[in-house]
Design a protein around this motif. Structure first.
Motif, PDB file in Angstrom:
ATOM      1  N   TYR A 274       0.801  -1.211   0.000  1.00  0.00           N
ATOM      2  CA  TYR A 274       0.000   0.000   0.000  1.00  0.00           C
ATOM      3  C   TYR A 274       0.843   1.274   0.000  1.00  0.00           C
ATOM      4  O   TYR A 274       1.988   1.278   0.420  1.00  0.00           O
ATOM      5  N   THR A 275       0.204   2.334  -0.415  1.00  0.00           N
ATOM      6  CA  THR A 275       0.637   3.682  -0.062  1.00  0.00           C
ATOM      7  C   THR A 275      -0.137   4.071   1.199  1.00  0.00           C
ATOM      8  O   THR A 275      -1.344   3.838   1.288  1.00  0.00           O
ATOM      9  N   VAL A 276       0.563   4.618   2.169  1.00  0.00           N
ATOM     10  CA  VAL A 276      -0.076   5.035   3.410  1.00  0.00           C
ATOM     11  C   VAL A 276      -0.088   6.556   3.456  1.00  0.00           C
ATOM     12  O   VAL A 276       0.942   7.198   3.238  1.00  0.00           O
ATOM     13  N   GLY A 277      -1.243   7.099   3.729  1.00  0.00           N
ATOM     14  CA  GLY A 277      -1.379   8.544   3.752  1.00  0.00           C
ATOM     15  C   GLY A 277      -1.877   9.046   5.091  1.00  0.00           C
ATOM     16  O   GLY A 277      -2.524   8.326   5.845  1.00  0.00           O
ATOM     17  N   TRP A 278      -1.523  10.287   5.378  1.00  0.00           N
ATOM     18  CA  TRP A 278      -2.089  11.020   6.509  1.00  0.00           C
ATOM     19  C   TRP A 278      -2.932  12.160   5.939  1.00  0.00           C
ATOM     20  O   TRP A 278      -2.489  12.881   5.037  1.00  0.00           O
ATOM     21  N   PHE A 279      -4.103  12.300   6.500  1.00  0.00           N
ATOM     22  CA  PHE A 279      -5.011  13.385   6.144  1.00  0.00           C
ATOM     23  C   PHE A 279      -5.452  14.072   7.431  1.00  0.00           C
ATOM     24  O   PHE A 279      -5.310  13.518   8.511  1.00  0.00           O
ATOM     25  N   ARG A 280      -5.989  15.257   7.300  1.00  0.00           N
ATOM     26  CA  ARG A 280      -6.511  15.943   8.479  1.00  0.00           C
ATOM     27  C   ARG A 280      -7.776  16.711   8.116  1.00  0.00           C
ATOM     28  O   ARG A 280      -7.973  17.091   6.967  1.00  0.00           O
ATOM     29  N   GLN A 281      -8.592  16.887   9.129  1.00  0.00           N
ATOM     30  CA  GLN A 281      -9.827  17.637   8.930  1.00  0.00           C
ATOM     31  C   GLN A 281     -10.054  18.537  10.136  1.00  0.00           C
ATOM     32  O   GLN A 281     -10.201  18.049  11.263  1.00  0.00           O
ATOM     33  N   ALA A 282     -10.067  19.812   9.868  1.00  0.00           N
ATOM     34  CA  ALA A 282     -10.344  20.804  10.901  1.00  0.00           C
ATOM     35  C   ALA A 282     -11.842  21.095  10.911  1.00  0.00           C
ATOM     36  O   ALA A 282     -12.528  20.878   9.909  1.00  0.00           O
ATOM     37  N   PRO A 283     -12.357  21.599  12.019  1.00  0.00           N
ATOM     38  CA  PRO A 283     -13.792  21.903  12.105  1.00  0.00           C
ATOM     39  C   PRO A 283     -14.228  22.854  11.003  1.00  0.00           C
ATOM     40  O   PRO A 283     -13.603  23.893  10.773  1.00  0.00           O
ATOM     41  N   GLY A 284     -15.278  22.465  10.305  1.00  0.00           N
ATOM     42  CA  GLY A 284     -15.828  23.317   9.257  1.00  0.00           C
ATOM     43  C   GLY A 284     -15.060  23.298   7.953  1.00  0.00           C
ATOM     44  O   GLY A 284     -15.393  24.040   7.025  1.00  0.00           O
ATOM     45  N   LYS A 285     -14.040  22.451   7.874  1.00  0.00           N
ATOM     46  CA  LYS A 285     -13.233  22.393   6.654  1.00  0.00           C
ATOM     47  C   LYS A 285     -13.263  20.988   6.072  1.00  0.00           C
ATOM     48  O   LYS A 285     -13.599  20.023   6.746  1.00  0.00           O
ATOM     49  N   GLU A 286     -12.880  20.913   4.809  1.00  0.00           N
ATOM     50  CA  GLU A 286     -12.816  19.609   4.168  1.00  0.00           C
ATOM     51  C   GLU A 286     -11.547  18.873   4.591  1.00  0.00           C
ATOM     52  O   GLU A 286     -10.561  19.475   5.006  1.00  0.00           O
ATOM     53  N   ARG A 287     -11.613  17.563   4.459  1.00  0.00           N
ATOM     54  CA  ARG A 287     -10.435  16.761   4.743  1.00  0.00           C
ATOM     55  C   ARG A 287      -9.355  17.084   3.726  1.00  0.00           C
ATOM     56  O   ARG A 287      -9.627  17.215   2.530  1.00  0.00           O
ATOM     57  N   GLU A 288      -8.117  17.215   4.189  1.00  0.00           N
ATOM     58  CA  GLU A 288      -7.029  17.560   3.297  1.00  0.00           C
ATOM     59  C   GLU A 288      -5.855  16.614   3.462  1.00  0.00           C
ATOM     60  O   GLU A 288      -5.600  16.067   4.530  1.00  0.00           O
ATOM     61  N   PHE A 289      -5.137  16.459   2.371  1.00  0.00           N
ATOM     62  CA  PHE A 289      -3.947  15.632   2.350  1.00  0.00           C
ATOM     63  C   PHE A 289      -2.837  16.290   3.157  1.00  0.00           C
ATOM     64  O   PHE A 289      -2.627  17.502   3.075  1.00  0.00           O
ATOM     65  N   VAL A 290      -2.106  15.479   3.915  1.00  0.00           N
ATOM     66  CA  VAL A 290      -0.973  15.958   4.692  1.00  0.00           C
ATOM     67  C   VAL A 290       0.332  15.360   4.173  1.00  0.00           C
ATOM     68  O   VAL A 290       1.281  16.092   3.853  1.00  0.00           O
ATOM     69  N   ALA A 291       0.381  14.045   4.096  1.00  0.00           N
ATOM     70  CA  ALA A 291       1.611  13.364   3.683  1.00  0.00           C
ATOM     71  C   ALA A 291       1.275  11.933   3.285  1.00  0.00           C
ATOM     72  O   ALA A 291       0.233  11.404   3.667  1.00  0.00           O
ATOM     73  N   ARG A 292       2.172  11.339   2.517  1.00  0.00           N
ATOM     74  CA  ARG A 292       2.009   9.929   2.198  1.00  0.00           C
ATOM     75  C   ARG A 292       3.376   9.304   1.964  1.00  0.00           C
ATOM     76  O   ARG A 292       4.359  10.010   1.688  1.00  0.00           O
ATOM     77  N   ILE A 293       3.421   7.984   2.092  1.00  0.00           N
ATOM     78  CA  ILE A 293       4.651   7.234   1.848  1.00  0.00           C
ATOM     79  C   ILE A 293       4.316   6.003   1.036  1.00  0.00           C
ATOM     80  O   ILE A 293       3.349   5.300   1.330  1.00  0.00           O
ATOM     81  N   THR A 294       5.085   5.792   0.006  1.00  0.00           N
ATOM     82  CA  THR A 294       4.943   4.544  -0.740  1.00  0.00           C
ATOM     83  C   THR A 294       5.787   3.499  -0.031  1.00  0.00           C
ATOM     84  O   THR A 294       6.891   3.793   0.436  1.00  0.00           O
ATOM     85  N   TRP A 295       5.262   2.302   0.086  1.00  0.00           N
ATOM     86  CA  TRP A 295       5.975   1.323   0.906  1.00  0.00           C
ATOM     87  C   TRP A 295       7.287   0.883   0.268  1.00  0.00           C
ATOM     88  O   TRP A 295       8.265   0.645   0.959  1.00  0.00           O
ATOM     89  N   SER A 296       7.279   0.730  -1.028  1.00  0.00           N
ATOM     90  CA  SER A 296       8.503   0.355  -1.722  1.00  0.00           C
ATOM     91  C   SER A 296       8.618   1.206  -2.970  1.00  0.00           C
ATOM     92  O   SER A 296       7.776   1.075  -3.868  1.00  0.00           O
TER      93      SER A 296
END
Length: 121
Positions: A31-53
């Protein structure tokens, strides 16, 4: 695959936190593993991701230079080291996995439950 995010909390601006995303049920190696975040009243946004290999990392411009994503193959876990935190980093942080190398949240197949990060100014 089941994902368990942890490590959130309350921190002062300029401080650091390390988030963890532990996987069970299946190895993260496909898999690719990603981090996302969502602040109150805002849409979820991409933060970071890592490809496993081969373990290439990508970051949103807003966190580049402050956040670092890494992995532990043996523990089937990924981490998000967050330094120089700002009040605008306050959000619920989610980890997720995708078969694709992408920052688009709708292409992620499995999601963790989220962990709250609050940065006080």
């Amino acid at each position: 695959v089941q994902l368990q995010a942890s490590g959130g909390g309350l921190v002062q601006a300029g401080g650091s936190l390390r988030l963890s995303c532990a996987a069970s049920g299946r190895t993260l190696s496909t898999y690719t593993v990603g981090w996302f975040r969502q602040a109150p009243g805002k849409e979820r946004e991409f933060v970071a991701r890592i490809t496993w290999s081969p373990g290439v990392t990508y970051y949103a411009d807003s966190v580049k230079g402050r956040f670092t994503m890494s992995r532990d193959n043996a523990q089937n876990t990924v981490y998000l080291q967050m330094n120089s935190l700002k009040s605008e980093d306050t959000a619920v942080y989610y980890c997720a996995v995708s078969f694709r190398n992408t920052k688009l949240s709708n292409l992620y197949d499995y999601w963790g439950q989220g962990t709250q990060v609050t940065v006080s100014s």
